[in-house]
Scaffold this motif. Structure first.
Motif, PDB file in Angstrom:
ATOM      1  N   LYS A  13       0.828  -1.207   0.000  1.00 37.38           N
ATOM      2  CA  LYS A  13       0.000   0.000   0.000  1.00 37.38           C
ATOM      3  C   LYS A  13       0.862   1.257   0.000  1.00 37.38           C
ATOM      4  N   ASP A  14       1.958   1.215   0.738  1.00 36.10           N
ATOM      5  CA  ASP A  14       2.842   2.379   0.810  1.00 36.10           C
ATOM      6  C   ASP A  14       3.528   2.646  -0.527  1.00 36.10           C
ATOM      7  N   ILE A  15       3.747   1.605  -1.312  1.00 37.53           N
ATOM      8  CA  ILE A  15       4.386   1.779  -2.621  1.00 37.53           C
ATOM      9  C   ILE A  15       3.551   2.701  -3.507  1.00 37.53           C
ATOM     10  N   GLU A  17       0.889   4.698  -2.414  1.00 37.81           N
ATOM     11  CA  GLU A  17       0.576   5.970  -1.760  1.00 37.81           C
ATOM     12  C   GLU A  17       1.731   6.951  -1.842  1.00 37.81           C
ATOM     13  N   SER A  18       2.950   6.447  -1.853  1.00 37.94           N
ATOM     14  CA  SER A  18       4.126   7.318  -1.956  1.00 37.94           C
ATOM     15  C   SER A  18       4.524   7.594  -3.400  1.00 37.94           C
ATOM     16  N   ASN A  19       3.711   7.089  -4.347  1.00 35.33           N
ATOM     17  CA  ASN A  19       3.977   7.273  -5.784  1.00 35.33           C
ATOM     18  C   ASN A  19       5.309   6.665  -6.219  1.00 35.33           C
ATOM     19  N   THR A  20       5.775   5.667  -5.479  1.00 35.24           N
ATOM     20  CA  THR A  20       6.973   4.949  -5.903  1.00 35.24           C
ATOM     21  C   THR A  20       6.706   4.174  -7.183  1.00 35.24           C
ATOM     22  N   SER A  22       3.368   3.280 -10.103  1.00 30.11           N
ATOM     23  CA  SER A  22       2.036   3.692 -10.552  1.00 30.11           C
ATOM     24  C   SER A  22       1.261   2.556 -11.207  1.00 30.11           C
ATOM     25  N   LYS A  59      -5.679   6.140  -7.238  1.00 27.92           N
ATOM     26  CA  LYS A  59      -6.314   7.073  -6.325  1.00 27.92           C
ATOM     27  C   LYS A  59      -7.479   7.755  -7.034  1.00 27.92           C
TER      28      LYS A  59
END
Length: 253
Positions: A13-15, A17-20, A22, A59
């Protein structure tokens, strides 16, 4: 049996949310590089894992962002598109939204269009506005035979974006070679090859159409669709970009 039991859902999820990453494919490659000791897996496996853990990599647009996208799309395709057609057009641009949200945005952005669609009169109006993205996108040809009885035929070429008259010629009769030499070829020599030429179905433009089609692989225009045909033959009522110029010409004759 659950897939990727060793993988932490919060890490995935963090991948996003942090736009690492797409896309799912990018996330799969990133996870494989982060955990080289684990067995490799496919993007489909990661997609199943995200579905099981209710992880979304897209998102949703906010209300204001969706209204802005609907406003832009309305200026591009006109007000005849309802919620379904608008949803398909937005999807073609990579924008996902529910039909209900799109309908609510259309009520705000184009209230007049919305009411016209409800009364089924929008199709009777101009359904699609003319659009040319840049100079060189469309080149419109047309001839004027108002003075043909006096041995005078006007032929004109107009750029679709700027309405700039690239070339105009007067000849005793419609002639393929003269139109090609004095209008089409002269315009191309001065300004380059257009991405698409638009003219009526008359035979006087056949030579220009042939050369445009022959040189279609040399069309180098950034940010244009490479699948666009090099020419289009339409009726006069669909060639308004150049037809409207004749009003001024006829007034001076």
């Amino acid at each position: 049996m659950p897939v990727l039991q060793w993988l932490n859902p919060d890490f995935v999820k963090d991948i996003f949310e942090s736009n690492t990453c797409s896309t799912i494919e990018e996330a799969r490659n990133y996870i494989c590089e982060s955990y080289p000791q684990q067995k490799s897996f496919t993007a489909r496996t990661l997609q199943i894992f995200m579905h099981d853990n209710e992880i979304s990599y897209k998102k949703p647009l906010s209300k204001e962002e969706l209204e802005e996208q609907v406003r832009i799309a309305t200026t591009e395709i006109g007000g005849v598109a309802g919620r379904k057609a608008m949803q398909g057009y937005l999807r073609s641009k990579g924008i996902q939204a529910l039909q209900k949200r799109i309908s609510n945005a259309q009520k705000i952005v184009g209230q007049v269009y919305f009411e016209n669609r409800r009364q089924d009169i929008q199709h009777q109006l101009n359904p699609k506005p003319y659009q040319a993205t840049c100079f060189g996108y469309n080149l419109h040809f047309d001839q004027n035979e108002k003075l043909v009885e006096y041995g005078i035929v006007f032929v004109m070429a107009v750029d679709g974006k700027s309405a700039f008259i690239t070339r105009a010629s007067i000849m005793p009769r419609k002639n393929n070679i003269t139109i090609y030499d004095q209008v089409f070829a002269a315009s191309v020599v001065d300004f380059g090859l257009w991405d698409q030429t638009i003219q009526d179905c008359g035979r006087e433009f056949f030579l220009s159409i042939f050369i445009q089609d022959y040189l279609k692989d040399f069309r180098v225009k950034p940010n244009t669709e490479r699948t666009r045909p090099p020419f289009r033959q339409v009726t006069s009522c669909k060639n308004n970009r150049v037809e409207r110029v004749w009003q001024e010409v006829n007034a001076r004759v």
